[in-house]
Design an enzyme around this catalytic site. Structure first.
Site, PDB file in Angstrom:
ATOM      1  N   LYS A  79      -2.097  -9.932 -19.585  1.00  0.00           N
ATOM      2  CA  LYS A  79      -2.797  -9.334 -18.447  1.00  0.00           C
ATOM      3  C   LYS A  79      -3.628  -8.167 -18.968  1.00  0.00           C
ATOM      4  CE  LYS A  79      -1.501  -7.448 -13.870  1.00  0.00           C
ATOM      5  NZ  LYS A  79      -0.305  -7.162 -13.026  1.00  0.00           N
ATOM      6  N   SER A 154      -0.562  -9.370  -8.613  1.00  0.00           N
ATOM      7  CA  SER A 154      -1.809  -9.041  -9.260  1.00  0.00           C
ATOM      8  C   SER A 154      -2.062  -9.778 -10.567  1.00  0.00           C
ATOM      9  CB  SER A 154      -1.869  -7.540  -9.529  1.00  0.00           C
ATOM     10  OG  SER A 154      -0.858  -7.138 -10.450  1.00  0.00           O
ATOM     11  N   SER A 178       4.153  -8.560  -8.823  1.00  0.00           N
ATOM     12  CA  SER A 178       2.925  -9.055  -9.449  1.00  0.00           C
ATOM     13  C   SER A 178       3.123 -10.060 -10.567  1.00  0.00           C
ATOM     14  CB  SER A 178       2.095  -7.881  -9.973  1.00  0.00           C
ATOM     15  OG  SER A 178       1.531  -7.176  -8.889  1.00  0.00           O
TER      16      SER A 178
END
Lengths: 470, 120
Positions: A79, A154, A178
């Site tokens: 990420k 996310s 997330s």
């Protein structure tokens, strides 16, 4: 040639046995990224040349008999909150466009030590402050099964990348869900370990007392191998099982508790039906399921909101003053909202957190874990702010956090794993929550739950599995 | 003897209760003048002493957001106010008078601070 390995366990065995090469696997992943990223927008940065070089190095070492462990030669993404030396850590924000990391995040350094091949950095909801991945300076990441839908967030780019076969796992962050939310939305496994177990050094924070890091991958076994690596435990691969030996749950029937009150009160009808079918599968496998209640579960959202927004506002205050136009509008407004929270209310939320932690401890007494949905709705359509559940319009963001944020507040380890599918073929995710500080034990329980779902059920009949979608 | 405050739902008056009701006191607040010839001469401005209710906080926050050119914050702040009201009216809050001791901890004992077993 044998079928392409689907999990890290399968791939690692094939690499060690030299049935395939890291270079071939990385080439296939990079090819998939080139083909599909224009549609899915899963990656922000791709390290083509570096990844190929790392893969060739891995092949040379393995050929020379120096197999480092289960992640050696395995393509993994990050990420884009994780620092990689020499690369921009964008956090999916224009605010970070001038940033270049001068060293690797601790987690990245540990992956490199384990021989993992870092293929690139994935898209996310700007600064991880959102559950849909819609607000990103690079545009939204999209769901591999239906690009009109969100992959969750996310860590949405991470989940889309793993589900679509662009890499074998991705390392995400989880402040309110997330990792688990996009894992559930995309039919994957996502692990949030116990709070504080894995280093967040070199990771752009959202809310330091709620932030966790962990893997999004295709099996519980894969999650266990990555978790062990990230905590510095690189045991040799158990060739028979593909993973560290202690992830196996003993043969005693599982005892699981379902916190129906609050957590199951507001579910999409198909998610509710899929979850009940999963419960039935577990009972058929011999598991005992009992209902429990977290007495103050109704306070969790307020506690979470006051902690996450206060801490995020503290981190972003200077940038909000200097470069407000560089944030996406909704993320900017949510951060600004945090600047109005009073210290006394933050302190109340901290007190509430201790209460929730003790109540989760209490409902875990005498059972192997909690069992509940990971995500109350299937992957939502991009750009749709509310969903209708039981005749009421619910904000998408609130409803997506409902089943997961409790365990960021409490710090207990939790795993999301696929347990079914909607009639449209969209994945439904379940969640197993374990005792505080016993993430390894939780992974054993989750592996047993996963095994109970391996017989043909709706999920495997309708959803064709990670990397084989469409 | 511990007295317990009855559990209750968040009521609308928790958000919208009149901020000034029952507060008749006033305090003197020193404030610098805006007039140049009054440099260094503080004015005593008498303001009403108000309780810091959620309603009062919300009004100030919305006013400040508008002053800063952020009127779109208003609905977010209103939503936050509802969450803050829920937090403030939770029966597990501490209270300096000792009249409203929490009995919310599982097992019925008074809730202590952060437990060392959780490492924080």
């Amino acid at each position: 040639m044998a079928a392409e390995p689907q999990t890290i366990g399968e791939l690692s065995r094939a690499l060690k046995a030299r049935q395939t090469t890291a270079e071939a696997i990385v080439d296939a992943c990079l090819g998939r990224i080139a083909e599909r990223n224009p549609t899915l927008n899963a990656f922000i940065t791709v390290f083509d040349d570096d990844a190929r070089e790392q893969a060739r190095d891995a092949d040379r070492e393995i050929a020379a008999g120096r197999h480092r462990g289960p992640l050696h030669g395995v393509p993994i993404s990050l990420k884009d909150l994780f620092d990689v030396r020499g690369a921009v850590t964008t956090a999916a924000s224009r605010v970070r466009q001038a940033h270049v990391a001068d060293r690797d995040a601790t987690a990245v350094a540990m992956l490199r030590q384990a021989g993992a091949v870092i293929v690139g950095k994935t898209n996310l909801h700007e600064f991880a402050l959102g559950t849909t991945n819609e607000e990103s300076a690079f545009g939204p990441a999209r769901h591999p099964l239906d690009p009109s839908r969100s992959p969750g967030g996310s860590s949405g780019g991470s989940a889309a990348a793993v589900a679509d076969g662009m890499c074998y796992a991705s390392i995400g962050s989880d402040t309110g869900g997330s990792i688990r939310i996009p894992a559930a939305a995309c039919g994957l496994v996502g692990l949030k370990p116990t709070y504080g177990e894995l280093s967040t050094d070199g990771v752009v924070p959202l809310s330091p007392t709620l932030d966790h890091i962990g893997p999004i991958c295709r099996s519980v076994e894969d999650a266990a191998m990555i978790y062990d690596t990230l905590r510095g435990d690189r045991r040799p691969l158990d060739v028979a099982r593909g993973g560290p030996a202690d992830t196996a749950h003993d043969s005693r029937p599982l005892r699981l508790a379902i916190p129906r009150h609050h957590f199951l009160a507001t579910l999409d009808a198909q998610v509710a039906a899929g979850f009940e079918t999963a419960c039935e599968r577990l009972r058929e496998s011999g598991a005992t399921l009992t209902d429990v209640s977290v007495p103050h579960a109704g306070d969790i959202a307020a506690i979470y909101l006051h902690i996450v927004l206060s801490e995020a506002a503290a981190y972003h205050a200077t940038a909000l003053e200097r470069r407000p136009e560089d944030y996406t509008p909704n993320v900017r407004m949510r951060l600004e909202m945090g600047r109005y929270i009073l210290g006394e209310d933050y302190a109340r939320a901290l007190r509430g957190r201790e209460l929730i932690r003790r109540e989760v401890d209490a409902v875990l007494e005498g059972v192997d874990g909690l069992f509940l949905p990971a995500l109350a709705i299937p992957a939502p359509k991009i750009g749709v702010p509310t969903v209708r559940i039981g005749g009421a319009e619910e904000p998408v963001r609130n409803i997506m956090l409902r089943c997961t944020q409790a365990f960021n507040v409490s710090g207990h380890p939790a795993v999301a794993l696929p347990c079914g599918a909607t009639i449209e073929g969209l994945p439904i995710g379940a969640q197993v929550v374990g005792a505080y500080g016993d993430t390894t034990g939780l992974l054993g329980v989750a592996a047993a739950v996963e095994a109970a779902f391996t017989a043909p059920v709706a999920a495997t009949e309708t959803y064709r599995g990670p990397g084989r979608s469409r | 003897m511990r007295r317990l405050r009855a559990m209750r739902k968040v009521q609308s008056e928790d958000v919208d209760a009149s901020a000034d009701q029952g507060t008749n006191g006033v305090v003197a607040v020193a404030r610098w003048t805006d007039r140049r010839h009054d440099l260094c001469m503080p004015h005593l401005v008498r303001v009403r002493c108000t309780a810091m209710t959620v309603k009062a906080w919300l009004e100030m926050a919305i006013h400040d957001a508008e002053r800063r050119g952020l009127p779109e914050l208003k609905p977010l702040l209103e939503a936050l106010a509802k969450a803050t009201s829920a937090l403030r009216t939770a029966e597990w809050n501490a209270d300096a008078t000792g009249e409203f001791a929490s009995d919310a901890e599982p097992g019925g004992s008074r809730m202590p601070g952060p437990g060392p077993e959780h490492g924080r």
